[in-house]
Scaffold this motif. Sequence first.
Motif, PDB file in Angstrom:
ATOM      1  N   VAL A  90       0.839  -1.193   0.000  1.00 15.55           N
ATOM      2  CA  VAL A  90       0.000   0.000   0.000  1.00 15.55           C
ATOM      3  C   VAL A  90       0.881   1.253   0.000  1.00 15.55           C
ATOM      4  N   SER A  91       2.136   1.097   0.417  1.00 18.33           N
ATOM      5  CA  SER A  91       3.118   2.184   0.343  1.00 18.33           C
ATOM      6  C   SER A  91       3.206   2.749  -1.066  1.00 18.33           C
ATOM      7  N   LYS A  92       3.038   1.890  -2.075  1.00 19.42           N
ATOM      8  CA  LYS A  92       3.168   2.313  -3.474  1.00 19.42           C
ATOM      9  C   LYS A  92       2.122   3.351  -3.854  1.00 19.42           C
ATOM     10  N   VAL A  93       0.929   3.249  -3.281  1.00 23.18           N
ATOM     11  CA  VAL A  93      -0.153   4.170  -3.630  1.00 23.18           C
ATOM     12  C   VAL A  93       0.170   5.576  -3.124  1.00 23.18           C
ATOM     13  N   VAL A  94       0.697   5.668  -1.919  1.00 19.15           N
ATOM     14  CA  VAL A  94       1.081   6.964  -1.364  1.00 19.15           C
ATOM     15  C   VAL A  94       2.219   7.562  -2.178  1.00 19.15           C
ATOM     16  N   PHE A  95       3.184   6.740  -2.565  1.00 18.39           N
ATOM     17  CA  PHE A  95       4.275   7.221  -3.412  1.00 18.39           C
ATOM     18  C   PHE A  95       3.738   7.728  -4.750  1.00 18.39           C
ATOM     19  N   ALA A  96       2.790   7.007  -5.324  1.00 15.82           N
ATOM     20  CA  ALA A  96       2.195   7.439  -6.594  1.00 15.82           C
ATOM     21  C   ALA A  96       1.550   8.812  -6.444  1.00 15.82           C
ATOM     22  N   TYR A  97       0.861   9.029  -5.326  1.00 19.07           N
ATOM     23  CA  TYR A  97       0.245  10.327  -5.059  1.00 19.07           C
ATOM     24  C   TYR A  97       1.309  11.430  -5.010  1.00 19.07           C
ATOM     25  N   CYS A  98       2.424  11.152  -4.339  1.00 20.36           N
ATOM     26  CA  CYS A  98       3.516  12.126  -4.268  1.00 20.36           C
ATOM     27  C   CYS A  98       4.063  12.433  -5.656  1.00 20.36           C
ATOM     28  N   VAL A  99       4.252  11.388  -6.467  1.00 21.35           N
ATOM     29  CA  VAL A  99       4.766  11.579  -7.822  1.00 21.35           C
ATOM     30  C   VAL A  99       3.791  12.394  -8.660  1.00 21.35           C
ATOM     31  N   MET A 100       2.495  12.126  -8.502  1.00 21.38           N
ATOM     32  CA  MET A 100       1.504  12.869  -9.272  1.00 21.38           C
ATOM     33  C   MET A 100       1.494  14.350  -8.891  1.00 21.38           C
ATOM     34  N   ARG A 101       1.802  14.648  -7.647  1.00 20.71           N
ATOM     35  CA  ARG A 101       1.913  16.055  -7.247  1.00 20.71           C
ATOM     36  C   ARG A 101       3.118  16.711  -7.928  1.00 20.71           C
ATOM     37  N   LEU A 102       4.200  15.969  -8.067  1.00 21.67           N
ATOM     38  CA  LEU A 102       5.366  16.503  -8.779  1.00 21.67           C
ATOM     39  C   LEU A 102       5.042  16.705 -10.256  1.00 21.67           C
ATOM     40  N   ILE A 103       4.330  15.763 -10.834  1.00 21.78           N
ATOM     41  CA  ILE A 103       3.921  15.874 -12.239  1.00 21.78           C
ATOM     42  C   ILE A 103       3.028  17.097 -12.426  1.00 21.78           C
ATOM     43  N   ASP A 104       2.141  17.316 -11.479  1.00 22.41           N
ATOM     44  CA  ASP A 104       1.229  18.456 -11.532  1.00 22.41           C
ATOM     45  C   ASP A 104       1.990  19.774 -11.637  1.00 22.41           C
ATOM     46  N   ARG A 105       3.155  19.845 -11.001  1.00 23.39           N
ATOM     47  CA  ARG A 105       3.937  21.071 -10.979  1.00 23.39           C
ATOM     48  C   ARG A 105       5.034  21.088 -12.047  1.00 23.39           C
ATOM     49  N   GLY A 106       5.045  20.078 -12.900  1.00 29.58           N
ATOM     50  CA  GLY A 106       6.014  20.059 -13.991  1.00 29.58           C
ATOM     51  C   GLY A 106       7.416  19.676 -13.582  1.00 29.58           C
ATOM     52  N   ILE A 107       7.573  19.086 -12.395  1.00 30.05           N
ATOM     53  CA  ILE A 107       8.896  18.702 -11.908  1.00 30.05           C
ATOM     54  C   ILE A 107       9.355  17.403 -12.573  1.00 30.05           C
ATOM     55  N   ILE A 108       8.405  16.548 -12.877  1.00 31.44           N
ATOM     56  CA  ILE A 108       8.696  15.326 -13.620  1.00 31.44           C
ATOM     57  C   ILE A 108       7.582  15.125 -14.634  1.00 31.44           C
ATOM     58  N   ASP A 109       7.918  14.523 -15.762  1.00 35.49           N
ATOM     59  CA  ASP A 109       6.949  14.279 -16.820  1.00 35.49           C
ATOM     60  C   ASP A 109       6.581  12.803 -16.832  1.00 35.49           C
ATOM     61  N   LEU A 110       5.284  12.525 -17.003  1.00 35.21           N
ATOM     62  CA  LEU A 110       4.814  11.141 -17.000  1.00 35.21           C
ATOM     63  C   LEU A 110       5.462  10.302 -18.088  1.00 35.21           C
ATOM     64  N   ASP A 111       5.786  10.911 -19.210  1.00 34.06           N
ATOM     65  CA  ASP A 111       6.197  10.134 -20.374  1.00 34.06           C
ATOM     66  C   ASP A 111       7.626  10.399 -20.842  1.00 34.06           C
ATOM     67  N   GLY A 132      -5.009  18.296  -3.208  1.00 35.77           N
ATOM     68  CA  GLY A 132      -3.592  18.462  -3.516  1.00 35.77           C
ATOM     69  C   GLY A 132      -3.236  18.181  -4.961  1.00 35.77           C
ATOM     70  N   LEU A 133      -4.239  17.820  -5.772  1.00 36.19           N
ATOM     71  CA  LEU A 133      -4.016  17.514  -7.185  1.00 36.19           C
ATOM     72  C   LEU A 133      -4.950  18.353  -8.047  1.00 36.19           C
ATOM     73  N   SER A 134      -4.485  18.699  -9.248  1.00 32.60           N
ATOM     74  CA  SER A 134      -5.381  19.351 -10.187  1.00 32.60           C
ATOM     75  C   SER A 134      -6.432  18.345 -10.640  1.00 32.60           C
ATOM     76  N   ARG A 135      -7.522  18.847 -11.155  1.00 34.54           N
ATOM     77  CA  ARG A 135      -8.590  17.951 -11.612  1.00 34.54           C
ATOM     78  C   ARG A 135      -8.086  17.026 -12.718  1.00 34.54           C
ATOM     79  N   GLU A 136      -7.285  17.574 -13.632  1.00 33.34           N
ATOM     80  CA  GLU A 136      -6.776  16.779 -14.744  1.00 33.34           C
ATOM     81  C   GLU A 136      -5.902  15.626 -14.269  1.00 33.34           C
ATOM     82  N   ILE A 137      -4.990  15.915 -13.351  1.00 33.25           N
ATOM     83  CA  ILE A 137      -4.082  14.881 -12.849  1.00 33.25           C
ATOM     84  C   ILE A 137      -4.836  13.859 -12.005  1.00 33.25           C
TER      85      ILE A 137
END
Length: 390
Positions: free
Chosen positions: A111-132, A297-302
């Motif tokens: 279940v740790s993975k889900v929380v990490f995914a949420y953290c990563v999605m917040r970084l993606i939201d701010r353009g710090i990392i790109d999904l692709d 903590g996330l945009s609607r799109e993300i």
Amino acid sequence: MKLLSFLQCLLVIVATITMIGCDDDSPELKEEPVVVPTPPAEEPTLPEDVPGLPSKDWYKGRVCGIALNSNVPLVQLAYKTPERYFAFESAQFDFVTATEDCSTVYQACSVSKVVFAYCVMRLIDRGIIDLDKPLWEYLGYVEDRFQNVSNDSEKNAKNVEYAKMLTARIVLTHRTALPNWAANGGPNTEKLVFKEQPGLSYNYSGEGIWYLQRVVEHITGMGLEALAQQECFVPLGMTSTSYAWQPEYAQLAAYGYSADLVRSGQASSMQANAAYSMRTNVKDFSLFIEALMEGKGLSREIHQEMFRPQSYLEAEGRYFGLGIRINPNAGQECGPVYVHSGSNFNFRCRFWIFPKLKTYFVYFTNSANGANIHPDLVDLFMPNYTGTEF
């Protein structure tokens, strides 16, 4: 004097607006998390009991019986509907003790993975990392674990080629074609060999999550624990949750038990790993589930992208979003289920979220038998559920 008071108020307003404007919008991360007071966890505003429905104590008694039948020493559980919320911990044997406030922390396993995914999605939201974007490009090199995996030069070249295909999206949807772990027992430095070209099919992998963790740590200049505190635990008020061992866990952390009730340790030496090392309790994790359901903590799109079908499982109709399993339950009144389970040495856990019904339950156990109680818990808390199971 009135002018001075007015100027002081104006300064406070300007400072407040400045702080609000900076919240979650910074283009890059600092090496250390911003030091802010940890907000207290929000107390549930819903009642524990509702007239005409089984009481919290009734549910606790049933859960105790279910766990006792499977030799599960401790169960900690939270349940929420639009009308009620309650949490409890149940001890089935006299060699363990349940807390009244659910302060025992459990290994959250995968279940740790889900929380990490949420953290990563917040970084993606701010353009710090790109999904692709290929992850190796952030590092500037292909990790040694992907190189020289055999005596066959063509196989080595192909493995490096595949390593360069890995992206955050492929990792979070478990399509890396990497093994769960390169060797039994968890992370190590052994070579990583791809089963096939990444991105083609679902293949659950802890190694993939750990690789993404290393890349994210490189990009942000922060360790996993500092990153999680900044992106998730502090903003949501998860004051008892951590990917790393904390001194207070010596008194709070549950001991694990084997299938035949032999006690194991607290695993205090376990290193911070996004794939399995988080410890938490149901009070804290309820706050995370609420955030996940609402997109806090996330945009609607993300937020929508997290739950879009990304990787179809072999089982009929089920798929992975970004970091979370989803059963769409097409045609079912209950709607989709967001779910993830976890299994460490002598710990098992799982959560089920019904977003359409605004209902969820989550439980943690300190037993190798913990997964055995899940079917009965579904029958207990969702008696009308007719969808499929993971």
